[in-house]
Design an enzyme around this catalytic site. Structure first.
Site, PDB file in Angstrom:
ATOM      1  N   VAL A 277      22.036   1.317  41.108  1.00  0.00           N
ATOM      2  CA  VAL A 277      22.356   1.983  42.369  1.00  0.00           C
ATOM      3  C   VAL A 277      23.367   3.100  42.123  1.00  0.00           C
ATOM      4  O   VAL A 277      24.328   2.950  41.370  1.00  0.00           O
ATOM      5  CB  VAL A 277      22.907   0.983  43.405  1.00  0.00           C
ATOM      6  CG1 VAL A 277      23.092   1.661  44.763  1.00  0.00           C
ATOM      7  CG2 VAL A 277      21.966  -0.206  43.545  1.00  0.00           C
ATOM      8  N   THR A 314      25.332  -1.543  39.379  1.00  0.00           N
ATOM      9  CA  THR A 314      25.883  -0.257  39.748  1.00  0.00           C
ATOM     10  C   THR A 314      25.721   0.745  38.604  1.00  0.00           C
ATOM     11  O   THR A 314      25.565   0.376  37.445  1.00  0.00           O
ATOM     12  CB  THR A 314      27.385  -0.360  40.048  1.00  0.00           C
ATOM     13  OG1 THR A 314      28.092  -0.631  38.818  1.00  0.00           O
ATOM     14  CG2 THR A 314      27.686  -1.440  41.064  1.00  0.00           C
ATOM     15  N   ASP A 315      25.760   2.020  38.957  1.00  0.00           N
ATOM     16  CA  ASP A 315      26.027   3.036  37.951  1.00  0.00           C
ATOM     17  C   ASP A 315      27.481   2.843  37.515  1.00  0.00           C
ATOM     18  O   ASP A 315      28.218   2.033  38.096  1.00  0.00           O
ATOM     19  CB  ASP A 315      25.793   4.425  38.550  1.00  0.00           C
ATOM     20  CG  ASP A 315      25.443   5.479  37.504  1.00  0.00           C
ATOM     21  OD1 ASP A 315      25.713   5.250  36.311  1.00  0.00           O
ATOM     22  OD2 ASP A 315      24.918   6.545  37.871  1.00  0.00           O
ATOM     23  N   ASP A 316      27.909   3.571  36.511  1.00  0.00           N
ATOM     24  CA  ASP A 316      29.253   3.385  35.957  1.00  0.00           C
ATOM     25  C   ASP A 316      30.328   3.603  37.025  1.00  0.00           C
ATOM     26  O   ASP A 316      30.450   4.691  37.591  1.00  0.00           O
ATOM     27  CB  ASP A 316      29.456   4.361  34.789  1.00  0.00           C
ATOM     28  CG  ASP A 316      30.875   4.357  34.264  1.00  0.00           C
ATOM     29  OD1 ASP A 316      31.585   3.352  34.464  1.00  0.00           O
ATOM     30  OD2 ASP A 316      31.266   5.375  33.655  1.00  0.00           O
TER      31      ASP A 316
END
Length: 413
Positions: A277, A314-316
Site C-alpha cells: 500500500v 506498507t511501502d517503506d
C-alpha cells in the site's frame, strides 16, 4: 434303524443350535471390545483437529509475533552486529536489500547467506526481499544481463512475454537466495508528469496493466518467488515522489474504481499473495491519513469492499511522505490498526526497534488486540509455508545459461 435316524436328527438340530450360539457369543465379544472401558478416555476432538499453524502461533511469544510483522533494512554490504542482533534477538521477520547493500554477485550471495545464518535459531525462515522490477529499478549486480522496463514489455501487448519476464526475474532471485520480490507494478501510468512511476508501469490503460501484470505475477509465483503487487490504491496519477513528499490525489471512490483499482481487483481475483500500500493521500476517502495508514482505505476498501484476505504491507515508512508529516512509530501503529500485516522499515536499526517496541506496548495498552496480531501472523506464516521458505544457503551461481535466456527474450521485444 429307528435309533440311528433319531441320532442323526438330534445331531442336525444341535449343530444348528451350536452355530447360532457361536454367532451370539462372537457378537457379544465384538460389542464388548467396541465398548470403552470405565478407565478409558476418548481422544479430544480438539486435539486431533487442531491446525498445526494454530499450535505454532500459540507457542510463539508476543515478541516473536510482532517481529514477524516487520521487514527491515540493513546498513552496508556485509552483515554487521546490529543487523545480526535484530535478526537473532528481535526476531525480525524479513529483510529488504537495496542497491547500496549490493557490490558484486559474490558479495550479494554472501550477504544473503549471512542473513539466513543469523536466523538459524529461529524456527520461522526470513523473508529476503528486494525491488527487482527491471528497467530503472533493478538491484541485481552488473554480472546479470539487464532486464528492460515494464513499459517496453507492455508496448508488445503480449502477455506471454510479460510472463516470461516474471519467470526470468524469479530465476534471478532464486539463484541468489531471495524469496520475495516487490513486483509487479500495477500502477496505471495515467499522468505524464508522474516523477516516480513512468516506465515502471506497463502502460496507460487499466486493461493493459491488468493483463500484463497478471502474466508477470504468474511467472514470478510459479517459479517459487513471492510476488508483492504495488502500489495500492494506485500511484500512477501522482505528480509528487512519495520518497520525498506526500502526494495528494483528488479522485473520488467512483473515479478510482474505474481506473486505478482495476488491476488490483484483477490480482485479488487471481489470489495474489501480497499487496503493498502506497503513501498517497486521497482526501475523498480519508482527509487525514494516506492510504498506507488509513483504516478507510485498507480496512474498508481493500479488506472490506474488495474482500482481500492475503498479506497487506506498507511501502517503506521511512520515506519522506510519512516522516515529514507523521511520527514513524505512530504511523506504523495506525497501519496495523487499519489492517496491515507487515510494516516496512527500510532504513535505520533504531527505527525498526522503535516500531517493534511501539507495537508491543500498544498490545499491552489494548490499542491492538492479540486476536488481530494472531490473524496477521497467521497470514504471514501461511505465506511462508505456501512457498516452502527455508534459510538454506545458496552457492554463487553460474549465470551463463540465465543470461543467454534473458538476451533471447529481449530479442523478442
Amino acid at each position: 434303524m429307528n435309533q440311528l435316524r433319531s441320532y442323526r436328527q438330534s445331531r442336525r438340530r444341535f449343530g444348528k443350535l451350536g452355530v447360532v450360539l457361536l454367532i451370539g457369543v462372537c457378537m457379544l465379544l465384538m460389542q464388548s471390545c467396541a465398548r470403552p472401558q470405565a478407565n478409558e478416555t476418548k481422544p479430544s476432538p480438539t486435539a486431533v483437529e487442531q491446525d498445526p499453524l494454530d499450535r505454532q502461533i500459540a507457542d510463539m511469544s508476543l515478541e516473536d509475533k510482532v517481529g514477524q510483522m516487520i521487514i527491515a533494512g540493513i546498513d552496508g554490504k556485509v552483515i554487521d552486529p546490529e543487523a545480526s542482533k535484530m535478526i537473532k534477538d528481535e526476531r525480525i521477520g524479513g529483510i529488504i536489500l537495496y542497491g547500496n547493500n549490493i557490490s558484486d554477485l559474490q558479495g550479494m550471495v554472501a550477504l544473503v547467506n549471512a542473513l539466513k545464518q543469523a536466523n538459524a535459531g529461529n524456527s520461522v525462515p526470513l523473508l529476503i526481499s528486494v525491488d527487482q522490477e527491471g528497467g530503472k529499478v533493478s538491484r541485481m549486480p552488473k554480472s546479470f544481463t539487464a532486464i528492460p522496463s515494464s513499459k517496453k514489455v507492455g508496448a508488445t501487448n503480449n502477455p506471454a512475454l510479460a510472463e516470461e519476464m516474471g519467470t526470468l526475474l524469479a530465476e534471478e532471485l532464486k539463484l541468489t537466495g531471495f524469496n520475495m520480490n516487490f513486483a509487479p507494478v500495477l500502477d496505471v501510468n495515467s499522468n505524464p508528469a508522474n516523477p516516480i512511476i513512468g516506465s515502471r508501469s506497463f502502460g496507460s490503460t487499466a486493461e493493459l496493466v491488468s493483463r500484463m501484470g497478471m502474466a508477470e505475477m504468474k511467472g514470478i509465483r510459479e517459479n517459487g518467488i513471492i510476488p508483492v503487487v504495488k502500489h495500492f490504491p494506485g500511484h500512477g496519477d501522482t505528480s509528487v515522489d512519495s520518497h520525498l513528499e506526500l502526494p495528494v490525489v483528488n479522485k473520488t471512490r467512483e473515479e478510482l474504481a474505474k481506473l486505478e483499482w482495476l488491476p488490483f481487483e484483477a490480482a485479488i481475483e487471481q489470489r495474489t499473495d501480497a499487496i503493498m500500500v502506497a503513501h498517497i493521500l486521497y482526501p475523498h476517502l480519508d482527509p487525514d491519513k494516506p492510504a498506507s495508514i488509513s483504516a478507510a482505505i485498507i480496512g474498508d476498501v481493500l479488506r472490506g469492499k474488495m474482500g482481500y484476505d492475503g498479506v497487506v504491507m506498507t511501502d517503506d515508512l521511512t520515506m519522506g511522505a510519512i516522516t515529514k508529516n507523521y511520527g514513524l512509530a505512530e504511523a506504523a501503529l495506525d497501519s496495523v490498526q487499519a489492517g496491515s500485516d507487515i510494516v516496512l522499515i527500510a532504513h535505520g536499526y533504531d527505527n525498526a526497534l522503535q516500531v517493534r517496541d511501539t507495537l508491543l506496548k500498544s498490545i499491552q495498552e489494548n490499542k491492538l488486540s492479540i486476536e488481530q496480531i494472531d490473524k496477521s501472523v497467521r497470514r504471514i506464516l501461511s505465506l511462508k509455508q505456501r512457498y516452502q521458505l527455508n534459510d538454506e544457503t545458496v552457492p554463487v551461481p553460474d549465470l551463463k545459461d540465465l543470461n543467454a535466456r534473458i538476451k533471447a527474450w529481449i530479442n523478442k521485444l
